[in-house]
Design a protein around this motif. Sequence first.
Motif, PDB file in Angstrom:
ATOM      1  N   LEU A  78     -16.568   5.422   4.528  1.00 56.44           N
ATOM      2  CA  LEU A  78     -16.164   3.980   4.006  1.00 56.44           C
ATOM      3  C   LEU A  78     -16.686   4.326   2.735  1.00 56.44           C
ATOM      4  O   LEU A  78     -15.578   2.414   2.202  1.00 56.44           O
ATOM      5  CB  LEU A  78     -17.765   3.015   4.520  1.00 56.44           C
ATOM      6  N   ASP A  79     -16.478   4.606   1.625  1.00 54.92           N
ATOM      7  CA  ASP A  79     -16.795   4.642   0.456  1.00 54.92           C
ATOM      8  C   ASP A  79     -15.318   4.855   0.022  1.00 54.92           C
ATOM      9  O   ASP A  79     -14.629   4.202  -1.162  1.00 54.92           O
ATOM     10  CB  ASP A  79     -17.257   5.820  -0.685  1.00 54.92           C
ATOM     11  N   ARG A  80     -14.603   5.998   0.798  1.00 53.68           N
ATOM     12  CA  ARG A  80     -13.119   6.248   0.514  1.00 53.68           C
ATOM     13  C   ARG A  80     -12.070   5.358   0.772  1.00 53.68           C
ATOM     14  O   ARG A  80     -11.237   4.538   0.197  1.00 53.68           O
ATOM     15  CB  ARG A  80     -12.082   7.731   1.393  1.00 53.68           C
ATOM     16  N   ILE A  81     -12.589   4.247   1.990  1.00 51.08           N
ATOM     17  CA  ILE A  81     -12.239   2.907   2.462  1.00 51.08           C
ATOM     18  C   ILE A  81     -12.411   2.255   0.787  1.00 51.08           C
ATOM     19  O   ILE A  81     -10.666   1.440   0.852  1.00 51.08           O
ATOM     20  CB  ILE A  81     -12.294   2.754   3.623  1.00 51.08           C
ATOM     21  N   GLY A  82     -13.098   1.988   1.242  1.00 47.07           N
ATOM     22  CA  GLY A  82     -13.490   0.424  -0.003  1.00 47.07           C
ATOM     23  C   GLY A  82     -12.343   1.484  -1.122  1.00 47.07           C
ATOM     24  O   GLY A  82     -11.963   0.398  -2.283  1.00 47.07           O
ATOM     25  N   LYS A  83     -12.263   2.143  -2.336  1.00 44.52           N
ATOM     26  CA  LYS A  83     -11.589   2.530  -3.337  1.00 44.52           C
ATOM     27  C   LYS A  83     -10.077   2.816  -3.183  1.00 44.52           C
ATOM     28  O   LYS A  83      -9.307   2.056  -3.606  1.00 44.52           O
ATOM     29  CB  LYS A  83     -11.696   4.443  -3.210  1.00 44.52           C
ATOM     30  N   PHE A  84      -9.521   2.805  -1.333  1.00 43.24           N
ATOM     31  CA  PHE A  84      -8.398   3.202  -1.301  1.00 43.24           C
ATOM     32  C   PHE A  84      -8.531   1.393  -1.340  1.00 43.24           C
ATOM     33  O   PHE A  84      -7.119   1.128  -2.198  1.00 43.24           O
ATOM     34  CB  PHE A  84      -8.332   3.105  -0.030  1.00 43.24           C
ATOM     35  N   LEU A  85      -8.429   0.271  -0.548  1.00 41.32           N
ATOM     36  CA  LEU A  85      -8.106  -0.391  -0.263  1.00 41.32           C
ATOM     37  C   LEU A  85      -8.274  -1.632  -1.769  1.00 41.32           C
ATOM     38  O   LEU A  85      -7.251  -2.408  -2.080  1.00 41.32           O
ATOM     39  CB  LEU A  85      -9.722  -1.496   0.497  1.00 41.32           C
ATOM     40  N   ALA A  86      -9.676  -1.001  -2.791  1.00 47.99           N
ATOM     41  CA  ALA A  86      -9.387  -1.677  -4.058  1.00 47.99           C
ATOM     42  C   ALA A  86      -8.413  -1.747  -5.100  1.00 47.99           C
ATOM     43  O   ALA A  86      -7.507  -2.416  -5.178  1.00 47.99           O
ATOM     44  CB  ALA A  86     -10.570  -1.457  -4.916  1.00 47.99           C
ATOM     45  N   ALA A  87      -8.026  -0.442  -4.734  1.00 50.61           N
ATOM     46  CA  ALA A  87      -6.762   0.352  -5.528  1.00 50.61           C
ATOM     47  C   ALA A  87      -4.922  -0.521  -4.805  1.00 50.61           C
ATOM     48  O   ALA A  87      -4.024  -0.680  -5.487  1.00 50.61           O
ATOM     49  CB  ALA A  87      -6.007   1.658  -5.442  1.00 50.61           C
ATOM     50  N   ALA A  88      -5.127  -0.591  -3.848  1.00 46.83           N
ATOM     51  CA  ALA A  88      -4.551  -0.899  -2.805  1.00 46.83           C
ATOM     52  C   ALA A  88      -3.200  -2.302  -3.325  1.00 46.83           C
ATOM     53  O   ALA A  88      -1.653  -1.711  -2.886  1.00 46.83           O
ATOM     54  CB  ALA A  88      -4.179  -0.943  -0.967  1.00 46.83           C
ATOM     55  N   PRO A  89      -3.303  -3.119  -3.298  1.00 45.70           N
ATOM     56  CA  PRO A  89      -2.577  -4.480  -4.058  1.00 45.70           C
ATOM     57  C   PRO A  89      -1.278  -3.495  -5.263  1.00 45.70           C
ATOM     58  O   PRO A  89      -0.339  -4.093  -4.433  1.00 45.70           O
ATOM     59  CB  PRO A  89      -3.311  -5.722  -4.226  1.00 45.70           C
ATOM     60  N   GLU A  90      -1.562  -3.307  -6.145  1.00 42.01           N
ATOM     61  CA  GLU A  90      -1.219  -2.734  -6.938  1.00 42.01           C
ATOM     62  C   GLU A  90      -0.418  -1.166  -6.378  1.00 42.01           C
ATOM     63  O   GLU A  90       1.257  -1.367  -7.176  1.00 42.01           O
ATOM     64  CB  GLU A  90      -2.067  -1.626  -7.661  1.00 42.01           C
ATOM     65  N   LYS A  91      -0.492  -0.384  -5.383  1.00 38.31           N
ATOM     66  CA  LYS A  91       0.551   0.775  -5.108  1.00 38.31           C
ATOM     67  C   LYS A  91       1.174   0.209  -3.748  1.00 38.31           C
ATOM     68  O   LYS A  91       2.135   0.923  -4.088  1.00 38.31           O
ATOM     69  CB  LYS A  91      -1.009   1.277  -3.824  1.00 38.31           C
ATOM     70  N   ILE A  92       0.693  -0.757  -3.445  1.00 35.90           N
ATOM     71  CA  ILE A  92       1.976  -1.293  -2.096  1.00 35.90           C
ATOM     72  C   ILE A  92       3.082  -1.893  -3.044  1.00 35.90           C
ATOM     73  O   ILE A  92       4.050  -1.282  -3.037  1.00 35.90           O
ATOM     74  CB  ILE A  92       0.810  -2.496  -2.140  1.00 35.90           C
ATOM     75  N   GLY A  93       2.765  -2.926  -4.723  1.00 32.07           N
ATOM     76  CA  GLY A  93       3.593  -3.055  -5.227  1.00 32.07           C
ATOM     77  C   GLY A  93       4.595  -2.314  -6.063  1.00 32.07           C
ATOM     78  O   GLY A  93       5.757  -1.898  -6.139  1.00 32.07           O
ATOM     79  N   THR A 195     -20.767  -6.289   4.575  1.00 31.15           N
ATOM     80  CA  THR A 195     -20.161  -5.181   3.821  1.00 31.15           C
ATOM     81  C   THR A 195     -19.067  -5.552   3.449  1.00 31.15           C
ATOM     82  O   THR A 195     -17.785  -5.864   3.642  1.00 31.15           O
ATOM     83  CB  THR A 195     -20.300  -4.305   5.253  1.00 31.15           C
ATOM     84  N   ASN A 196     -17.845  -4.306   2.759  1.00 30.55           N
ATOM     85  CA  ASN A 196     -17.199  -5.056   1.925  1.00 30.55           C
ATOM     86  C   ASN A 196     -15.381  -5.235   3.305  1.00 30.55           C
ATOM     87  O   ASN A 196     -14.738  -5.353   2.848  1.00 30.55           O
ATOM     88  CB  ASN A 196     -16.564  -3.621   0.754  1.00 30.55           C
ATOM     89  N   PHE A 197     -16.228  -3.414   4.162  1.00 28.32           N
ATOM     90  CA  PHE A 197     -14.939  -3.665   5.029  1.00 28.32           C
ATOM     91  C   PHE A 197     -15.274  -5.036   6.187  1.00 28.32           C
ATOM     92  O   PHE A 197     -14.461  -5.388   6.430  1.00 28.32           O
ATOM     93  CB  PHE A 197     -15.591  -2.367   5.884  1.00 28.32           C
ATOM     94  N   SER A 198     -16.713  -5.630   6.262  1.00 24.82           N
ATOM     95  CA  SER A 198     -16.459  -6.822   7.098  1.00 24.82           C
ATOM     96  C   SER A 198     -15.698  -7.506   6.498  1.00 24.82           C
ATOM     97  O   SER A 198     -15.029  -8.588   7.400  1.00 24.82           O
ATOM     98  CB  SER A 198     -17.546  -7.173   7.903  1.00 24.82           C
ATOM     99  N   VAL A 199     -15.935  -8.122   4.795  1.00 22.59           N
ATOM    100  CA  VAL A 199     -14.805  -9.380   4.028  1.00 22.59           C
ATOM    101  C   VAL A 199     -13.311  -8.881   4.284  1.00 22.59           C
ATOM    102  O   VAL A 199     -13.192  -9.913   4.645  1.00 22.59           O
ATOM    103  CB  VAL A 199     -15.954  -9.162   2.737  1.00 22.59           C
ATOM    104  N   HIS A 200     -13.585  -7.402   4.006  1.00 19.71           N
ATOM    105  CA  HIS A 200     -11.761  -7.248   4.540  1.00 19.71           C
ATOM    106  C   HIS A 200     -11.157  -7.386   5.613  1.00 19.71           C
ATOM    107  O   HIS A 200     -10.185  -8.236   5.712  1.00 19.71           O
ATOM    108  CB  HIS A 200     -11.471  -5.906   4.167  1.00 19.71           C
ATOM    109  N   LEU A 201     -12.161  -7.237   6.864  1.00 19.36           N
ATOM    110  CA  LEU A 201     -12.011  -7.740   8.369  1.00 19.36           C
ATOM    111  C   LEU A 201     -12.015  -9.097   8.423  1.00 19.36           C
ATOM    112  O   LEU A 201     -10.845  -9.919   9.228  1.00 19.36           O
ATOM    113  CB  LEU A 201     -12.749  -7.406   9.364  1.00 19.36           C
ATOM    114  N   ARG A 202     -12.705  -9.707   7.743  1.00 19.67           N
ATOM    115  CA  ARG A 202     -12.347 -11.187   8.158  1.00 19.67           C
ATOM    116  C   ARG A 202     -11.272 -11.792   7.259  1.00 19.67           C
ATOM    117  O   ARG A 202     -10.761 -12.964   7.529  1.00 19.67           O
ATOM    118  CB  ARG A 202     -14.190 -12.311   7.503  1.00 19.67           C
TER     119      ARG A 202
END
Length: 447
Positions: A78-93, A195-202
Amino acid sequence: SSSPPPPQHVALFAFPFGTHVAPLHALARALASAAPEAIFSFISTPETFTPLPQTSGNLRLIPFEGGMLDAGSSAGVLDRIGKFLAAAPEKIGAAVKTAKANAGGVPVSCVVSDAFMWMAESTAEEMRVPWIALFSAFTLSILTHIHTDDLRSHFGIEEEAMAAHADEPLDFIPGLAAMRVRDLPEGIIHGGTNTNFSVHLRRMGQRLPRAAAVVLPTLAAFEQDLFVYGKLNLPLLIGPLNLLSPTTPISDKEHCLPWLDSYASSSVAYVAFGTVAFLPPAELAELAHGLEDSGVPFLWSIKKDLRSGLPDGFEERTRLRGKLVSWAPQVPVLSHPAVGVFVSHCGWNSTLESISAGVVMLCKPIFADQRMVARAMEEMLGVGRYFDDVITREGFVTAVDGIMRGIDGKRMRERVKKVREKTVEAMLPGGRLSENFNVLVELVRGR
Ligand code: UDP
């Protein structure tokens, strides 16, 4: 004279955790062969490329740039997912630019992402190209994400809500009548709604209605009441990805298939719990005792580090009719005639593989959408038995016996054949699952 238009260029964004990369890659392979004139850039973290089947030609692998997973491999997932998601928008660009450069300057004309990577929608919107999401979890579980707020206002949240309503049906939401509150994935109304992940899924549930199309790999049995997906622009139910994009050859380093050859038809239990779910240690030991007491031959995919939880002497005592492996080639294993039941956590990929091979299931769901899958296999399709309680050796023996030798098992096997046949039929030219795939192909082709 005008120059020909540039080819279509589809960028696909994977969610690099659990079993999410393989289904998107399978979809990418199917699309790339259906649209050979288009370019497909498959974007994920580099370590997820290793197990993927070889591809050539118009499907390229593009790694996300580094720093994504720098929470370290020892950090919890879950920590790794959290880090990944935080960085994702920039990395997608950044990845969109890399994909364009890699394709000789051909701009991205369509974005396909895992639904969990819904942030790709913003990138697609900036580029004014369509966004298509692949929802590779259980088909009906998408409704719990789309209707999270309705479920919360109906039942309340957190453990009080669960305690008061656990056995109530979700029948006020079209499509979910067979499900109960207790079958809901964690994070919808209970199990950490903040949790961060629940918020992400919502937020995923809020974003999916903006997708040009949402692709749902599934069985023909779920292709009926499409109105339940009314909030989505274009729900495209397609066939199981293992049927849509078969892979060959599959390595069998631990010799599962030759081992199965020596067993009679439908006599073996195949046991596997996917890549992220673990049985609690006490239940793991009871499952082992149950397999031993049942007398049923078994092939069990279980990582070496979990085997210390097995009862003393278990491996020696069962050596003549039991085989433990770290990884099984699950798709061909399930298609082997010797396999008579799949003892499974009901991950959606495993479930599609089992049903599309005509194998009935003993369902021991652990988390996420798995309880809904178990419920659907038992209540809706009648092709599985939902092991709803804590596993005990006696309970397990009774359940396996009922499936392998009982009248219930016989009925389940008859039904699973029908469910399989209907799905295979619907994937033939003219069938509904096949037509939906064709719509998807035309969409990514820009038509
Ligand atoms: N799998 C496999 N061999 C194993 C265990 C799992 O090939 O020994 C594959 C299986 O075929 C399926 C995937 O791993 O495609 C598991 O996906 P699923 O959605 O069932 O579960 P998750 O890993 O997401 O919990």
